[in-house]
Design a protein around this motif. Structure first.
Motif, PDB file in Angstrom:
ATOM      1  N   ARG A 284     -29.643  50.472 -36.938  1.00 22.90           N
ATOM      2  CA  ARG A 284     -30.466  49.535 -36.352  1.00 22.90           C
ATOM      3  C   ARG A 284     -29.781  47.959 -36.537  1.00 22.90           C
ATOM      4  O   ARG A 284     -29.180  47.983 -37.663  1.00 22.90           O
TER       5      ARG A 284
ATOM      6  N   ARG B 287     -30.179  43.773 -36.532  1.00 17.83           N
ATOM      7  CA  ARG B 287     -31.152  42.759 -36.802  1.00 17.83           C
ATOM      8  C   ARG B 287     -30.584  41.459 -36.723  1.00 17.83           C
ATOM      9  O   ARG B 287     -29.702  41.326 -37.372  1.00 17.83           O
TER      10      ARG B 287
ATOM     11  N   GLU C 116     -32.677  49.347 -32.196  1.00 14.60           N
ATOM     12  CA  GLU C 116     -32.280  50.471 -32.866  1.00 14.60           C
ATOM     13  C   GLU C 116     -32.001  51.440 -32.024  1.00 14.60           C
ATOM     14  O   GLU C 116     -32.657  51.574 -30.580  1.00 14.60           O
TER      15      GLU C 116
END
Length: 227
Positions: free
Chosen positions: A141, A143, A171
């Motif tokens: 993932r 971010r 993701e």
């Protein structure tokens, strides 16, 4: 003045809630209390330990209270520049014990935080990469979070502050198509003492919005203690 500067964030939250109200997609509500213990080893290096509990309070159009998971975490952060900090973390999510259909998770985290010069409030840009290890699959993932912390009364002993943030997530895994998620949060906190903070907030999440859109609302409460 604060509302004028950040009206775009407030407006975004209002629009998302409006869209949710008109949508027939899935919606769940959670209550998530947390405790964070931190220790500043030296001016450049600090570490923290956290415990977080997620509980379902609304699902399938019904109010309920069901424990979903408990997270145990550790994070270390090194301030290698006045504006940049590098961090490493590990987290274990206990979920199988509360739902046999779910797997528990071991997560590794790497992040860089950029904090520009302060001008009455604090701005943070955070880039984080995570490896989420389950028994059956490994997920990756990516971010990015933009956050603001705005003091409300700098001359008071118990100084209150506002927090706004928005975060985008991607993701990927071999077992699924790439999933995109967007989060919007707002919180109110207090410096209870020089080493203790108490914060309450709301976070709204648009999960997997390019494929099967789910709406999730989190009621957050966090106690932070500096040792």
């Amino acid at each position: 003045m604060i509302i004028t500067k950040y009206r775009f964030l407030i407006l975004s939250i209002m629009i998302l809630f409006s869209v949710k109200g008109q949508s027939q997609d899935k919606f769940k509500g959670y209550f998530e209390p947390a405790i964070d213990l931190s220790y500043q080893v030296n001016p450049k290096y600090g570490l923290s330990f956290g415990v977080e509990n997620r509980n379902v309070i609304y699902s399938d159009k019904n109010m309920q209270y069901t424990v979903k998971q408990i997270d145990l975490s550790h994070f270390s952060e090194y301030q290698w520049h006045s504006k940049y900090a590098f961090g490493l973390g590990v987290q274990y999510r206990i979920e199988h014990a509360f739902d046999v259909d779910e797997e528990s998770e071991l997560r590794f985290q790497e992040q860089i935080v950029y904090t520009p010069e302060r001008s009455g409030f604090e701005t943070d840009h955070r880039v984080r990469i995570e490896q989420r290890l389950y028994a059956s699959v490994t997920k990756h993932r990516f971010r990015y979070q933009l956050g603001y912390t705005i003091p409300l009364a700098q001359k008071q002993a118990n100084e209150p502050y506002l927090k706004f943030d928005t975060e985008s997530l991607l993701e990927i895994a071999k077992t699924q198509k790439p999933e995109l998620e967007q989060r919007l949060g707002v919180g109110l906190g207090w410096f209870v003492s020089s080493k203790t903070t108490l914060q309450f907030g709301v976070e709204y999440q648009l999960e997997n919005y390019t494929q099967q859109l789910n709406h999730e609302l989190f009621l957050l409460a966090e106690l932070g203690i500096e040792l």
